[in-house]
Scaffold this active site. Structure first.
Site, PDB file in Angstrom:
ATOM      1  N   LYS A   9       0.833  -1.197   0.000  1.00 39.23           N
ATOM      2  CA  LYS A   9       0.000   0.000   0.000  1.00 39.23           C
ATOM      3  C   LYS A   9       0.877   1.260   0.000  1.00 39.23           C
ATOM      4  CE  LYS A   9      -3.837  -2.468   2.268  1.00 39.23           C
ATOM      5  NZ  LYS A   9      -4.678  -2.598   3.482  1.00 39.23           N
ATOM      6  N   TYR A  49     -11.917  -2.836  -3.747  1.00 40.19           N
ATOM      7  CA  TYR A  49     -12.482  -3.044  -2.408  1.00 40.19           C
ATOM      8  C   TYR A  49     -14.015  -3.050  -2.423  1.00 40.19           C
ATOM      9  CZ  TYR A  49      -8.045  -2.811   0.211  1.00 40.19           C
ATOM     10  OH  TYR A  49      -6.805  -3.073   0.746  1.00 40.19           O
ATOM     11  N   ASN A 112      -1.937  -0.164   7.281  1.00 39.43           N
ATOM     12  CA  ASN A 112      -1.388  -1.494   7.575  1.00 39.43           C
ATOM     13  C   ASN A 112      -0.525  -2.095   6.463  1.00 39.43           C
ATOM     14  OD1 ASN A 112      -3.502  -2.130   5.906  1.00 39.43           O
ATOM     15  ND2 ASN A 112      -4.522  -3.527   7.325  1.00 39.43           N
ATOM     16  N   HIS A 115      -1.665  -5.475   1.381  1.00 31.23           N
ATOM     17  CA  HIS A 115      -2.894  -6.231   1.110  1.00 31.23           C
ATOM     18  C   HIS A 115      -2.546  -7.612   0.592  1.00 31.23           C
ATOM     19  CE1 HIS A 115      -6.641  -7.542  -0.835  1.00 31.23           C
ATOM     20  NE2 HIS A 115      -5.886  -7.836  -1.874  1.00 31.23           N
ATOM     21  N   GLU A 126      -8.816 -10.571  -8.309  1.00 28.96           N
ATOM     22  CA  GLU A 126      -7.915  -9.422  -8.138  1.00 28.96           C
ATOM     23  C   GLU A 126      -6.770  -9.451  -9.158  1.00 28.96           C
ATOM     24  OE1 GLU A 126      -6.990  -9.637  -3.948  1.00 28.96           O
ATOM     25  OE2 GLU A 126      -9.003  -8.988  -3.385  1.00 28.96           O
TER      26      GLU A 126
HETATM   27  P1  GTP Z   1      -6.555  -6.380   2.968  1.00 34.22           P
HETATM   28  O1  GTP Z   1      -5.489  -7.404   2.745  1.00 34.22           O
HETATM   29  O2  GTP Z   1      -6.106  -4.966   2.750  1.00 34.22           O
HETATM   30  O3  GTP Z   1      -7.823  -6.725   2.193  1.00 34.22           O
HETATM   31  O4  GTP Z   1      -6.864  -6.473   4.532  1.00 34.22           O
HETATM   32  P2  GTP Z   1      -7.662  -7.608   5.286  1.00 34.22           P
HETATM   33  O5  GTP Z   1      -8.147  -8.658   4.339  1.00 34.22           O
HETATM   34  O6  GTP Z   1      -6.796  -8.042   6.413  1.00 34.22           O
HETATM   35  O7  GTP Z   1      -8.905  -6.791   5.874  1.00 34.22           O
HETATM   36  P3  GTP Z   1     -10.288  -6.382   5.139  1.00 34.22           P
HETATM   37  O8  GTP Z   1     -10.331  -6.935   3.746  1.00 34.22           O
HETATM   38  O9  GTP Z   1     -11.383  -6.704   6.070  1.00 34.22           O
HETATM   39  O10 GTP Z   1     -10.163  -4.801   5.076  1.00 34.22           O
HETATM   40  C1  GTP Z   1      -9.442  -4.179   4.026  1.00 34.22           C
HETATM   41  C2  GTP Z   1      -8.663  -3.020   4.583  1.00 34.22           C
HETATM   42  O11 GTP Z   1      -9.570  -2.054   5.081  1.00 34.22           O
HETATM   43  C3  GTP Z   1      -7.768  -3.353   5.771  1.00 34.22           C
HETATM   44  O12 GTP Z   1      -6.515  -3.852   5.408  1.00 34.22           O
HETATM   45  C4  GTP Z   1      -7.644  -2.010   6.438  1.00 34.22           C
HETATM   46  O13 GTP Z   1      -6.660  -1.194   5.796  1.00 34.22           O
HETATM   47  C5  GTP Z   1      -9.014  -1.403   6.198  1.00 34.22           C
HETATM   48  N1  GTP Z   1      -9.875  -1.646   7.366  1.00 34.22           N
HETATM   49  C6  GTP Z   1     -10.476  -2.820   7.720  1.00 34.22           C
HETATM   50  N2  GTP Z   1     -11.180  -2.679   8.837  1.00 34.22           N
HETATM   51  C7  GTP Z   1     -11.035  -1.374   9.204  1.00 34.22           C
HETATM   52  C8  GTP Z   1     -11.541  -0.586  10.274  1.00 34.22           C
HETATM   53  O14 GTP Z   1     -12.257  -1.066  11.138  1.00 34.22           O
HETATM   54  N3  GTP Z   1     -11.164   0.733  10.298  1.00 34.22           N
HETATM   55  C9  GTP Z   1     -10.362   1.276   9.349  1.00 34.22           C
HETATM   56  N4  GTP Z   1     -10.020   2.575   9.423  1.00 34.22           N
HETATM   57  N5  GTP Z   1      -9.861   0.571   8.327  1.00 34.22           N
HETATM   58  C10 GTP Z   1     -10.201  -0.733   8.258  1.00 34.22           C
HETATM   59 MG    MG Z   2      -9.228  -8.185   2.600  1.00 32.87          MG
END
Ligand code: GTP
Ligand code: MG
Length: 148
Positions: A9, A49, A112, A115, A126
């Site tokens: 990212k 997303y 974070n 991805h 993807e």
């Molecule tokens: P990705 O690998 O980025 O898809 O992350 P993930 O699979 O571990 O988590 P998810 O797909 O549920 O969410 C995608 C991204 O959204 C996360 O990596 C975070 O950057 C963001 N995100 C998820 N939950 C939260 C939240 O509660 N608050 C905020 N600010 N960002 C969130």
């Molecule tokens: Mg995810």
């Protein structure tokens, strides 16, 4: 062979973590099958997303992903989707184990660093979105030193 989509990212690029992250996937034994530095626009990030479009953090997430260049990659290997997620660590970096990428390099969930696709099905979607030209086709000569 199984493939996954991994994206460093904008914060990971800005913080100079590209080499470190690529190194972890390489050293594990996965094969790099696609790589580009790319800044995506809002519609593209919203598509990537789209499953999260109802979440309250969706707009902030899209802003984050379009805020600078990302490194988009395809990695290949046995179990690479699930094991790639293990290398990455839990979504919230304060809950990620030390030794994982997020556990070692991040604090906030909205910064974070990386991805990784969450299933083989998402990975295929993807990869098709980010690499419409298709991943590269090459075979490592080390294969039999990594796989029995
Ligand atoms: P990705 O690998 O980025 O898809 O992350 P993930 O699979 O571990 O988590 P998810 O797909 O549920 O969410 C995608 C991204 O959204 C996360 O990596 C975070 O950057 C963001 N995100 C998820 N939950 C939260 C939240 O509660 N608050 C905020 N600010 N960002 C969130
Ligand atoms: Mg995810």
């Amino acid at each position: 062979a199984e493939q996954t989509f991994i994206m460093i990212k904008p914060d990971g690029v800005q913080r100079g973590l590209v080499g470190e992250i690529i190194s972890r996937f390489e050293k594990k034994g996965f094969y790099l099958k696609g790589l580009k530095l790319i800044t995506v626009d809002r519609p593209f990030a919203e598509k990537h997303y789209s499953d999260l479009s109802a979440k309250p953090f969706f707009n902030g997430l899209v802003e984050y992903i379009i805020s600078g260049p990302v490194v988009a990659m395809v990695w290949e290997g046995k179990g690479v989707v699930a094991t790639g997620r293990k290398l990455i660590g839990a979504t919230n970096p304060l809950a990620s184990e030390p030794g994982t990428i997020r556990g070692d390099f991040a604090i906030d969930i909205g910064r974070n660093v990386i991805h990784g696709s969450d299933s083989v099905e998402s990975a295929n979607k993807e990869i098709a979105l980010w690499f419409p030209e298709g991943p590269a086709n090459w075979q490592s000569s080390l294969h039999s030193w990594i796989y029995e």
